[in-house]
Design an enzyme around this catalytic site. Structure first.
Site, PDB file in Angstrom:
ATOM      1  N   SER A 115      -4.549 -34.271  91.448  1.00 55.30           N
ATOM      2  CA  SER A 115      -3.192 -34.790  92.448  1.00 55.30           C
ATOM      3  C   SER A 115      -2.590 -35.919  91.329  1.00 55.30           C
ATOM      4  O   SER A 115      -2.024 -35.663  90.753  1.00 55.30           O
ATOM      5  CB  SER A 115      -3.705 -35.407  93.606  1.00 55.30           C
ATOM      6  N   HIS A 142      -4.696 -28.415  96.776  1.00 54.72           N
ATOM      7  CA  HIS A 142      -5.209 -29.234  97.508  1.00 54.72           C
ATOM      8  C   HIS A 142      -5.931 -28.154  98.693  1.00 54.72           C
ATOM      9  O   HIS A 142      -5.557 -28.199 100.050  1.00 54.72           O
ATOM     10  CB  HIS A 142      -4.220 -30.091  98.564  1.00 54.72           C
ATOM     11  N   GLU A 156       0.646 -27.131  91.626  1.00 53.86           N
ATOM     12  CA  GLU A 156       0.470 -26.887  92.973  1.00 53.86           C
ATOM     13  C   GLU A 156       0.934 -27.933  93.659  1.00 53.86           C
ATOM     14  O   GLU A 156       1.717 -29.157  93.096  1.00 53.86           O
ATOM     15  CB  GLU A 156      -1.005 -27.084  93.144  1.00 53.86           C
TER      16      GLU A 156
END
Length: 347
Positions: free
Chosen positions: A151, A316, A246
């Site tokens: 992330s 996630h 992502e």
């Protein structure tokens, strides 16, 4: 591409001594060609049997909301055979951050100097972008540590690659993957295997992968973070790479907008393949009228004309692979399956 909560991706992990994947007879050697690498001559890959005895936990981004989740993660990591140590400011708080910029920067410096071989972030969130200009990148690379996060940590992964050519890792984090009510068995296994240098091939189901058999530098991570680095010294200059992406809580039009930016900046067309992980937790609106993620993928294929592979277990979501950013890999597809060759060194 977005996996329903009840579904579990079919993933096969193969170790260094595994037989060839059925239907996959291609030889993936070490040669990558002149067009696949980054612009640095460093080789910070630390051998075939890396030291995986311990993990040092840091919080370089958002504050940890519940310290108990980190303590639970430590217990579970220790059960898996990892000694753990916690940085002294891992639970610090300053506004939304895990301490001031100076505190979080100092934690990275301590992580590079301490003795445990793996450095894992407790969580993502936001904050690493504020530190990139001040990080001693050479010290990070020369430390030989295997830095792991995802992330917001994408900024560190790509900054390290751009500045030094060193390999780091994206995937499991302490809170999200080891500190919850349940640990995903596959996430736990893949993390351990990658850290111990045991995983050779990651095979996963894909519904609509384009044909490809290529080699290149594996790079990418969170789409928003990758896009945020455009035009900075922390964006790797990868030609002929394998780019994986992502994101979370981003409407498909926002995903498309970021992909357009990467395409118009000349990044996407230079890659040998684009591998899409999970784009989760977004909501459509009535006026979308059929516009969904599948339309974004269709636009990507039509416009960029680079092979696209969907279904990578990464994002996630509960089930995720831990992947080496900056490492030479192979990617090949057959009907319904994709094979990511993480270890091209023949034993």
């Amino acid at each position: 591409m977005s996996t329903p909560k009840a579904a579990k991706p079919a993933v096969k992990a193969r170790g260094a001594k595994a037989e060839a994947v059925p239907g996959h007879d291609h030889e993936h050697g070490d040669a990558c060609g002149d067009d696949c690498g980054h612009d640095h001559g460093h080789d910070h890959h630390h051998g075939d049997l890396p030291d995986a005895r311990g993990i040092y936990l840091i919080s370089p981004s958002s504050a940890v909301r519940d310290p108990a989740t980190v303590e639970l993660a430590r217990e579970r990591l220790q059960q898996q055979g990892f000694k753990t140590a916690l940085d002294r400011t891992a639970f610090a708080e300053h506004q939304r951050f895990a301490g001031t910029d100076a505190q979080r920067l100092a934690s990275l410096t301590r992580a590079a100097k301490q003795k445990l071989p793996i450095v894992m972030v407790t969580r993502g969130g936001y904050g690493l972008g504020r530190l990139l200009h001040a990080i001693d990148w050479k010290a990070m690379a020369d430390s030989g540590k295997r830095f792991v996060g995802m992330s917001d940590f994408t900024a560190f992964n790509l900054g390290l690659l751009a500045q030094t050519g060193a390999v780091s890792y994206t995937g499991a984090t302490a809170v999200q993957d080891f500190g919850g009510k349940k640990v995903d068995d596959l996430t736990e296994a893949l993390f351990g295997e990658v850290m111990r240098g045991e995983l050779e091939i990651l095979s996963f189901e894909t519904l609509d992968a384009d044909p490809v058999d290529a080699r290149g530098i594996l790079w990418g991570g969170n789409l928003a973070m990758v896009t945020s680095l455009l035009g900075t010294p922390y964006m790797p200059k990868i030609r002929g790479g394998i780019l994986f992406l992502e994101d979370v809580a981003e409407h498909p039009y926002r995903i498309e907008r970021m992909l357009i930016q990467l395409w118009q900046a000349g990044i996407l067309a230079k890659q040998k393949a684009i591998v899409l992980g999970r784009f989760s937790d977004y909501k459509l609106a009535p006026h979308d009228k059929g516009y969904d993620l599948h339309e974004v993928v269709a636009w990507l294929r039509k416009t960029v004309k680079v092979p696209v592979i969907t279904g990578l277990p990464y994002g996630h979501v509960a089930t995720k692979a831990t992947l080496p950013i900056g490492q030479k890999v192979g990617i090949a597809t057959e009907k319904g399956l994709a094979h990511l060759v993480l270890d091209e060194h023949h034993h």
